[in-house]
Design a protein around this motif. Structure first.
Motif, PDB file in Angstrom:
ATOM      1  N   LEU A  32     -58.469  16.291   4.695  1.00  0.00           N
ATOM      2  CA  LEU A  32     -59.130  15.135   4.098  1.00  0.00           C
ATOM      3  C   LEU A  32     -59.580  15.403   2.663  1.00  0.00           C
ATOM      4  O   LEU A  32     -59.857  14.464   1.911  1.00  0.00           O
ATOM      5  N   ASN A  33     -59.665  16.694   2.286  1.00  0.00           N
ATOM      6  CA  ASN A  33     -60.033  16.999   0.901  1.00  0.00           C
ATOM      7  C   ASN A  33     -58.840  16.908  -0.044  1.00  0.00           C
ATOM      8  O   ASN A  33     -58.968  17.157  -1.241  1.00  0.00           O
ATOM      9  N   VAL A  34     -57.676  16.557   0.479  1.00  0.00           N
ATOM     10  CA  VAL A  34     -56.514  16.275  -0.364  1.00  0.00           C
ATOM     11  C   VAL A  34     -56.589  14.813  -0.778  1.00  0.00           C
ATOM     12  O   VAL A  34     -56.618  13.921   0.075  1.00  0.00           O
ATOM     13  N   ASP A  35     -56.653  14.579  -2.075  1.00  0.00           N
ATOM     14  CA  ASP A  35     -56.772  13.219  -2.597  1.00  0.00           C
ATOM     15  C   ASP A  35     -55.697  12.323  -1.974  1.00  0.00           C
ATOM     16  O   ASP A  35     -54.500  12.595  -2.091  1.00  0.00           O
ATOM     17  N   GLU A  36     -56.123  11.265  -1.304  1.00  0.00           N
ATOM     18  CA  GLU A  36     -55.164  10.394  -0.619  1.00  0.00           C
ATOM     19  C   GLU A  36     -54.145   9.800  -1.585  1.00  0.00           C
ATOM     20  O   GLU A  36     -52.980   9.597  -1.228  1.00  0.00           O
ATOM     21  N   ALA A  37     -54.560   9.541  -2.814  1.00  0.00           N
ATOM     22  CA  ALA A  37     -53.642   8.968  -3.803  1.00  0.00           C
ATOM     23  C   ALA A  37     -52.534   9.943  -4.178  1.00  0.00           C
ATOM     24  O   ALA A  37     -51.500   9.543  -4.722  1.00  0.00           O
ATOM     25  N   LEU A  38     -52.750  11.236  -3.889  1.00  0.00           N
ATOM     26  CA  LEU A  38     -51.757  12.254  -4.236  1.00  0.00           C
ATOM     27  C   LEU A  38     -51.011  12.774  -3.011  1.00  0.00           C
ATOM     28  O   LEU A  38     -50.266  13.742  -3.104  1.00  0.00           O
ATOM     29  N   ARG A  39     -51.223  12.145  -1.863  1.00  0.00           N
ATOM     30  CA  ARG A  39     -50.456  12.508  -0.666  1.00  0.00           C
ATOM     31  C   ARG A  39     -49.161  11.699  -0.680  1.00  0.00           C
ATOM     32  O   ARG A  39     -49.088  10.587  -0.169  1.00  0.00           O
ATOM     33  N   TYR A  40     -48.127  12.288  -1.265  1.00  0.00           N
ATOM     34  CA  TYR A  40     -46.868  11.557  -1.412  1.00  0.00           C
ATOM     35  C   TYR A  40     -45.989  11.653  -0.171  1.00  0.00           C
ATOM     36  O   TYR A  40     -45.504  10.645   0.342  1.00  0.00           O
ATOM     37  N   ASN A  41     -45.777  12.880   0.289  1.00  0.00           N
ATOM     38  CA  ASN A  41     -44.868  13.059   1.416  1.00  0.00           C
ATOM     39  C   ASN A  41     -45.156  14.394   2.084  1.00  0.00           C
ATOM     40  O   ASN A  41     -45.166  15.437   1.426  1.00  0.00           O
ATOM     41  N   THR A  42     -45.381  14.358   3.374  1.00  0.00           N
ATOM     42  CA  THR A  42     -45.751  15.579   4.093  1.00  0.00           C
ATOM     43  C   THR A  42     -44.628  16.610   4.124  1.00  0.00           C
ATOM     44  O   THR A  42     -44.876  17.803   4.286  1.00  0.00           O
ATOM     45  N   TYR A  43     -43.369  16.177   3.940  1.00  0.00           N
ATOM     46  CA  TYR A  43     -42.256  17.122   3.917  1.00  0.00           C
ATOM     47  C   TYR A  43     -42.148  17.842   2.571  1.00  0.00           C
ATOM     48  O   TYR A  43     -41.459  18.853   2.462  1.00  0.00           O
ATOM     49  N   LEU A  44     -42.830  17.312   1.552  1.00  0.00           N
ATOM     50  CA  LEU A  44     -42.782  17.911   0.222  1.00  0.00           C
ATOM     51  C   LEU A  44     -44.098  18.574  -0.162  1.00  0.00           C
ATOM     52  O   LEU A  44     -44.164  19.265  -1.183  1.00  0.00           O
ATOM     53  N   GLN A  45     -45.129  18.356   0.641  1.00  0.00           N
ATOM     54  CA  GLN A  45     -46.451  18.878   0.317  1.00  0.00           C
ATOM     55  C   GLN A  45     -47.054  19.600   1.519  1.00  0.00           C
ATOM     56  O   GLN A  45     -46.509  19.558   2.624  1.00  0.00           O
ATOM     57  N   SER A  46     -48.205  20.237   1.276  1.00  0.00           N
ATOM     58  CA  SER A  46     -48.787  21.118   2.289  1.00  0.00           C
ATOM     59  C   SER A  46     -49.825  20.443   3.181  1.00  0.00           C
ATOM     60  O   SER A  46     -50.478  21.110   3.971  1.00  0.00           O
ATOM     61  N   TRP A  47     -50.006  19.141   3.064  1.00  0.00           N
ATOM     62  CA  TRP A  47     -50.916  18.441   3.969  1.00  0.00           C
ATOM     63  C   TRP A  47     -50.120  17.911   5.168  1.00  0.00           C
ATOM     64  O   TRP A  47     -48.900  17.816   5.125  1.00  0.00           O
ATOM     65  N   ALA A  48     -50.823  17.573   6.228  1.00  0.00           N
ATOM     66  CA  ALA A  48     -50.148  17.111   7.446  1.00  0.00           C
ATOM     67  C   ALA A  48     -50.841  15.876   8.002  1.00  0.00           C
ATOM     68  O   ALA A  48     -52.070  15.774   7.974  1.00  0.00           O
ATOM     69  N   PRO A  49     -50.067  14.930   8.518  1.00  0.00           N
ATOM     70  CA  PRO A  49     -50.652  13.757   9.172  1.00  0.00           C
ATOM     71  C   PRO A  49     -50.818  14.011  10.671  1.00  0.00           C
ATOM     72  O   PRO A  49     -50.257  14.963  11.218  1.00  0.00           O
ATOM     73  N   TYR A  50     -51.584  13.156  11.313  1.00  0.00           N
ATOM     74  CA  TYR A  50     -51.619  13.192  12.772  1.00  0.00           C
ATOM     75  C   TYR A  50     -50.225  12.865  13.302  1.00  0.00           C
ATOM     76  O   TYR A  50     -49.415  12.237  12.620  1.00  0.00           O
TER      77      TYR A  50
END
Length: 316
Positions: A32-50
């Protein structure tokens, strides 16, 4: 669905952008500390969705993500063209070794990069970081070099030098294979072989030069692979495909595969590699059961063995 979702070209369907927003909005609590506006794609970035349909509020999205997990879909390649590397998101880059502090602090510099410089992609960071090497540039807040004056005029940045350094830090955190500033296999051009030259055509349709180029070109959609192993097994650097100054003579090797009782449970297959009479690299191999013995598998195995046995600095 997943293949279309991972197509980032101009023909990407509208529903994919909607899916991006839905997934970004449903990041796990740890991200959640990853700016939502910068969450482009979970396959290209290190954040994960439910992952569940209940949490994603969409059965279709949950099914699509489950398919990706089942078949080991991830961005991976032996080497990647710089034009593709430049289009990766710089924030929370999938192959960055930086922690959350790298992307969130110092807060004033990070905010400036996001809001004033509109830094989004690796190319943006690379171009901004390059300004630190501009003629007559200094680290002073009131640096009067041309790059800083233009940067302040266009973006309103209060301290361009700090933003240059932060852009460098973001780039420095990326694995070498994914860093466009690092020497890549496409930079090694074999003598007398232009980078974009196609393998030589032969009169004998059963003969062809082995294409030594390993760089994936195209768009981001071309770097995704299935049946990948755990991420920790991935190579962090691209292989060195640098050849000797003096090109070695052409090597011709004969390969073949065969099978008996093909398409039955009792199938047995083999592979043969022939460099020449008395050559110690000649091989006769039995195709292991784990590879699924067949005539075609034997042929591929023979080619693999020939490539590995041949010297790297000679055309094959």
């Amino acid at each position: 669905w997943l293949k279309r979702y991972l197509n980032f070209g101009p023909e990407r369907p509208l529903w994919c952008f909607v899916a991006d927003e839905l997934l970004a909005h449903r990041a796990v609590s740890a991200d959640l500390n990853v700016d939502e506006a910068l969450r482009y794609n979970t396959y290209l970035q290190s954040w994960a969705p439910y992952q569940s349909a209940l949490n994603l509020k969409s059965k279709d999205l949950a099914t699509m993500m489950a398919v990706g997990r089942k078949y080991g879909v991830r961005a991976e390649a032996i080497a990647i063209d710089r034009e593709i590397l430049d289009t990766m998101p710089i924030w929370h880059h999938k192959f960055s070794d930086g922690d959350r502090r790298l992307f969130n602090s110092p807060e004033n510099v990070v905010s400036c990069l996001k809001d004033k410089h509109r830094l989004r992609w690796v190319k943006d960071a690379r171009e901004l970081a390059n300004k630190a090497g501009s003629n007559r540039h200094t680290h002073r807040v009131d640096c009067r070099c041309a790059a800083c004056r233009v940067t302040r005029a266009i973006t309103g940045c209060g301290h361009p030098h700090k933003c240059y350094l932060k852009a460098q830090a973001l780039l420095n955190s990326i694995e070498d294979k994914w860093d466009p500033r690092v020497m890549q296999p496409e930079d090694y051009i074999r003598k007398n072989l232009l980078r974009d030259q196609e393998p030589t055509a032969h009169e004998d349709e059963n003969t062809a030069d082995f294409d030594t180029r390993v760089t994936t070109k195209g768009t981001l959609a071309d770097v995704f692979r299935i049946f990948t192993n755990d991420e920790s097994n991935g190579a962090h650097t691209a292989p060195t495909t640098k050849f000797a100054n003096e090109q070695q003579p052409m090597i011709t090797v004969f390969t073949d595969g065969s099978a008996i009782d093909n398409d039955t449970e009792d199938v047995k297959a083999g592979a043969g590699v022939f460099f020449g009479d008395g050559d110690t690299r000649n091989k006769a191999l039995r195709v292991p059961e784990m590879l699924g013995p067949s005539n075609q598998v034997g042929e591929v195995l023979a080619i693999k063995e020939a490539i590995e046995a041949a010297p790297l600095d000679a055309p094959l």
